[in-house]
Design an enzyme around this catalytic site. Sequence first.
Site, PDB file in Angstrom:
ATOM      1  N   ASP A 295      19.624  13.342 -25.241  1.00 39.97           N
ATOM      2  CA  ASP A 295      18.644  13.956 -24.352  1.00 39.97           C
ATOM      3  C   ASP A 295      17.273  13.701 -24.948  1.00 39.97           C
ATOM      4  OD1 ASP A 295      17.209  15.414 -22.575  1.00 39.97           O
ATOM      5  OD2 ASP A 295      18.256  17.312 -22.901  1.00 39.97           O
TER       6      ASP A 295
ATOM      7  N   GLU B  41      27.566  21.821 -20.588  1.00 40.53           N
ATOM      8  CA  GLU B  41      26.996  22.169 -21.905  1.00 40.53           C
ATOM      9  C   GLU B  41      26.804  23.683 -21.970  1.00 40.53           C
ATOM     10  OE1 GLU B  41      23.281  19.962 -21.953  1.00 40.53           O
ATOM     11  OE2 GLU B  41      22.363  21.305 -20.503  1.00 40.53           O
TER      12      GLU B  41
ATOM     13  N   LYS C  22      19.645  15.656 -29.452  1.00 36.76           N
ATOM     14  CA  LYS C  22      18.278  15.843 -28.980  1.00 36.76           C
ATOM     15  C   LYS C  22      17.382  14.864 -29.710  1.00 36.76           C
ATOM     16  CE  LYS C  22      18.235  19.364 -26.216  1.00 36.76           C
ATOM     17  NZ  LYS C  22      17.879  19.113 -24.808  1.00 36.76           N
TER      18      LYS C  22
ATOM     19  N   LYS D 124      21.446  22.815 -13.048  1.00 39.64           N
ATOM     20  CA  LYS D 124      21.173  24.052 -13.788  1.00 39.64           C
ATOM     21  C   LYS D 124      20.895  25.145 -12.768  1.00 39.64           C
ATOM     22  CE  LYS D 124      19.431  21.919 -17.989  1.00 39.64           C
ATOM     23  NZ  LYS D 124      18.312  21.713 -18.906  1.00 39.64           N
TER      24      LYS D 124
ATOM     25  N   HIS E  69      16.843  24.819 -33.550  1.00 41.48           N
ATOM     26  CA  HIS E  69      17.321  23.904 -32.504  1.00 41.48           C
ATOM     27  C   HIS E  69      16.125  23.043 -32.116  1.00 41.48           C
ATOM     28  CE1 HIS E  69      20.489  22.858 -29.730  1.00 41.48           C
ATOM     29  NE2 HIS E  69      19.677  22.956 -28.697  1.00 41.48           N
TER      30      HIS E  69
ATOM     31  N   LYS F 138      25.888  16.122 -27.681  1.00 36.57           N
ATOM     32  CA  LYS F 138      24.607  15.655 -27.136  1.00 36.57           C
ATOM     33  C   LYS F 138      23.594  15.744 -28.255  1.00 36.57           C
ATOM     34  CE  LYS F 138      21.456  18.145 -24.002  1.00 36.57           C
ATOM     35  NZ  LYS F 138      21.271  18.554 -22.601  1.00 36.57           N
TER      36      LYS F 138
ATOM     37  N   ASP G 139      17.407  15.490 -15.520  1.00 37.11           N
ATOM     38  CA  ASP G 139      17.487  16.902 -15.888  1.00 37.11           C
ATOM     39  C   ASP G 139      16.224  17.626 -15.418  1.00 37.11           C
ATOM     40  OD1 ASP G 139      17.967  19.378 -16.904  1.00 37.11           O
ATOM     41  OD2 ASP G 139      17.740  18.860 -19.002  1.00 37.11           O
TER      42      ASP G 139
ATOM     43  N   GLU H 177      19.849  11.240 -21.035  1.00 31.78           N
ATOM     44  CA  GLU H 177      19.333  12.349 -20.230  1.00 31.78           C
ATOM     45  C   GLU H 177      17.807  12.373 -20.249  1.00 31.78           C
ATOM     46  OE1 GLU H 177      21.328  15.974 -21.230  1.00 31.78           O
ATOM     47  OE2 GLU H 177      19.790  17.250 -20.333  1.00 31.78           O
TER      48      GLU H 177
HETATM   49  C1  MUC Z   1      17.954  20.477 -21.974  1.00 36.17           C
HETATM   50  O1  MUC Z   1      16.942  19.822 -21.730  1.00 36.17           O
HETATM   51  O2  MUC Z   1      19.013  19.963 -21.663  1.00 36.17           O
HETATM   52  C2  MUC Z   1      20.288  22.200 -22.925  1.00 36.17           C
HETATM   53  C3  MUC Z   1      21.070  22.009 -24.020  1.00 36.17           C
HETATM   54  C4  MUC Z   1      20.236  21.930 -25.119  1.00 36.17           C
HETATM   55  O3  MUC Z   1      20.550  21.765 -26.278  1.00 36.17           O
HETATM   56  O4  MUC Z   1      18.956  22.041 -24.704  1.00 36.17           O
HETATM   57  C5  MUC Z   1      18.931  22.380 -23.347  1.00 36.17           C
HETATM   58  C6  MUC Z   1      17.818  21.832 -22.578  1.00 36.17           C
HETATM   59 MG    MG Z   2      18.067  18.147 -20.896  1.00 35.33          MG
END
Ligand code: MUC
Ligand code: MG
Length: 371
Positions: free
Chosen positions: A195, A324, A166, A270, A18, A164, A246, A221
């Site tokens: 994000d 999420e 990254k 969160k 991940h 989402k 976030d 994000e």
């Molecule tokens: C984040 O920064 O959002 C939440 C979902 C994901 O894939 O990573 C986390 C951390």
């Molecule tokens: Mg995030």
Amino acid sequence: MYKSVETILVDIPTIRPHKLSVTTMQTQTLVLVKVTTGNGVVGWGEATTIGGLNYGEESPESVKANIETYFAPLLLSIKQPLNFAQTFKLIRKSINGNRFAKCAIQTALLDIQAKLLNLPLSEVLGGRLRDRLPVLWTLASGDTDKDIAEAKKMIELKRHNIFKLKIGSNPLQHDVDHVIAIKKALGADISIRVDVNRAWSELECISGIQQLQDGGIDLIEQPCAIEQTEVLTRLTQRFDVAIMADEALTGPDSAYRLAHQHAADVFAVKVEQSGGLIEACEVAKIAKLAGIDLYGGTMLEGPIGTIASAHAFSTFESLAFGTELFGPLLLTEEILKTPLQYENFELVVPQAAGLGIEIDEDKIEQLRRKA
Ligand code: MUC
Ligand code: MG
């Protein structure tokens, strides 16, 4: 009164790497907390973070050490009957910071409280407004074609239809092209968000967000550093696409400050970052008063932290950007006797008392970190 507080580290490999801008995860470490009362009622809580100290200020090891050294002796020293609110007031007065550890302990105490009342945890938090929560999936394999194939599989399985991505670990244009390629492959009906995990400077934000907005991306994000709330404010004012805070959101105080600065269109709430389920609900209330939309975030918790979050989010009046809460689906091992129920792109919030889950303690014993 409390009889014991046990803190257990469980390392579970993820189903695939991940990849975030701050680290690439291959394993998630769950910090599980088991609190037992003198009458034998058991409550469970959980803390996680992402990549040791790569993401936040607490690590699994620091959470465990601080619970064992400070939280547990404090709880076990309580001799007079205190209700949940009085107990947590004492914890807040005695222990600074440590939001993730506080969240794990608070979850366990609320699980006990709800079990004693024979109510689902959501009712102790003010009452649920929904029994199911939409859950997106994060595409973070680091490979465009693999991400597209993974998204198509999720849609076909009716597991997730919002994604989402990254980004932030590659050069900006590479990341933007990757996102736009995925958006084009999945089509107009599928919501794509990104994000950046605070990787971009203000100039990079301006260039990147403009292209992403033009490409039909729905949500940006945490594009810039945690402390740069002025940058977040300028981006929120400059762009039509929703900008979400976030990492900058670290509980009710920061929610108040971000709302006051108009620093975001959306808050990623969160439970761990907020310092507990009660505080997460306070963040949601501040957002509501300020006209800020909500999104139910995760620290990639396992099933205990995930379902605790679900109870909290189920009480939010509006959850415009969904959640999420997919953490358990990223793990290769199950620690519940019955897995959480994901169906029709949603997570079902349990009806049974407390967290409403049954822990597989034999499995935890098998998986726990020994040394
Ligand atoms: C984040 O920064 O959002 C939440 C979902 C994901 O894939 O990573 C986390 C951390
Ligand atoms: Mg995030």
